[in-house]
Design an enzyme around this catalytic site. Structure first.
Site, PDB file in Angstrom:
ATOM      1  NE  ARG A   1      -3.505  -2.235   2.876  1.00 20.32           N
ATOM      2  CZ  ARG A   1      -3.226  -3.352   3.549  1.00 20.32           C
ATOM      3  NH1 ARG A   1      -2.022  -3.501   4.117  1.00 20.32           N
ATOM      4  NH2 ARG A   1      -4.124  -4.307   3.665  1.00 20.32           N
TER       5      ARG A   1
ATOM      6  CG  HIS B   1      -6.128  -8.849   1.664  1.00 13.84           C
ATOM      7  ND1 HIS B   1      -6.344  -9.317   0.382  1.00 13.84           N
ATOM      8  CD2 HIS B   1      -5.930  -7.509   1.544  1.00 13.84           C
ATOM      9  CE1 HIS B   1      -6.284  -8.310  -0.464  1.00 13.84           C
ATOM     10  NE2 HIS B   1      -6.031  -7.209   0.205  1.00 13.84           N
TER      11      HIS B   1
ATOM     12  CE1 TYR C   1      -6.166  -8.189  -7.117  1.00 17.32           C
ATOM     13  CE2 TYR C   1      -6.405  -8.925  -4.850  1.00 17.32           C
ATOM     14  CZ  TYR C   1      -6.132  -7.927  -5.764  1.00 17.32           C
ATOM     15  OH  TYR C   1      -5.833  -6.664  -5.323  1.00 17.32           O
TER      16      TYR C   1
END
Length: 305
Positions: A149, A271, A280
């Protein structure tokens, strides 16, 4: 008891008891401050201890007419529900006026991704003959090669990089720690940046361990990373709307396309729930569908009546 008082308590609760990241915490607090403004201006300063379900429903309806996205509306409701659950736990209220609020039905969100060709175009657009270009090259490679991130990227510490074993210790959302492998290629770029570029900068004492620095020797901001990517994307002629997060999505998508296990991708992305990572699998399903429609002989066969 005032809105400001309870919002401050809510912020402390989210920070220290729920371990919310700064970005999520800011969003939740901002949402409740908007509700406070509505209560003060349109509900005769109705307090958080007496505001009703009907008031909240009218507030959400008012916002929904302002053409905000469904995702924004869903987050408002999530913030409001969290706030009133906190008030109940804090024994400010005996009831929860937000319990019956329903958010908009969200469709499946498939994140934008870049092809390897697009990523190479963006990297080729970097002037690596300059110190700034070498830093920006490393930034793109770490975003894509490690799936970080942007908030994690700007907080990476040199002391958290193990060049012997080639991994980065990353502190993610909720201060959760994960260890992300470094490709040899990325590790070599980082070592060259630290030795040949970063060493020339007059570093602010508070940021001596920060990996990526601006010209003032302090940590970079999220905004600067966004601007770097926008400039490179325009220069490369890549027409997609790209953010730092696009490289993270591309990282995960390419792993999935090349056969990586979903649990492995979950760990790499940090996650907390496998459900978040499962988006995904839908990306791969979409890709497979396109292949079938393009190449399967049955798709080219017409039924003769």
């Amino acid at each position: 008891m005032t809105w400001d008082e309870k919002i401050k308590d809510f912020e402390i609760f989210l920070r220290f008891e729920r371990n919310f990241s700064e970005n999520t915490l800011d969003a939740y607090v901002r949402d409740i401050k908007k509700l406070k403004e509505y209560a003060e201006e349109d509900l005769d300063s109705t307090g958080p201890d007496v505001i009703s379900y009907d008031h909240l429903q009218e507030y959400i309806f008012t916002l929904s007419k302002q053409k905000f996205s469904e995702r924004s509306q869903a987050r408002w409701i999530s913030s409001i529900k969290a706030f009133f659950r906190f008030l109940m736990e804090d024994e400010i209220r005996e009831d929860n006026p937000s319990s019956l609020l329903e958010g908009p039905k969200l469709g499946l969100y498939l994140p934008d991704t870049l092809s390897l060709s697009d990523i190479n175009k963006i990297i080729d657009a970097i002037d690596i003959s300059s110190d700034l270009g070498q830093r920006n090259h490393c930034i793109i490679e770490v975003l894509y090669g490690c799936g970080l991130r942007v908030s994690e990227l700007i907080d990476v510490k040199i002391s958290n990089i193990n060049f012997k074993e080639n991994y980065i210790k990353v502190i993610g959302k909720g201060n959760k720690i994960r260890f992300v492998p470094l490709a040899h290629y990325t590790a070599d770029l980082l070592q060259a940046y630290i030795k040949d570029v970063r060493s020339k900068i007059k570093i602010n004492k508070k940021h001596e361990d920060t990996l990526f620095l601006n010209s003032r020797g302090t940590s970079m901001s999220r905004v600067i990373v966004f601007l770097i990517i926008k400039e490179l994307t325009d220069k490369a002629g890549v027409s997609k709307k790209i953010s730092p997060h696009t490289f993270r999505h591309s990282f995960a998508t390419h792993l999935m396309q090349n056969g990586a296990d979903l649990r492995f991708i979950q760990e790499m992305l940090g996650h907390s729930s496998i459900t978040t990572t499962q988006v995904y699998t839908h990306l791969k399903t979409e890709e497979l569908r396109d292949v079938i429609l393009t190449f399967h002989p049955r798709n080219k066969t017409k039924i003769v009546e």
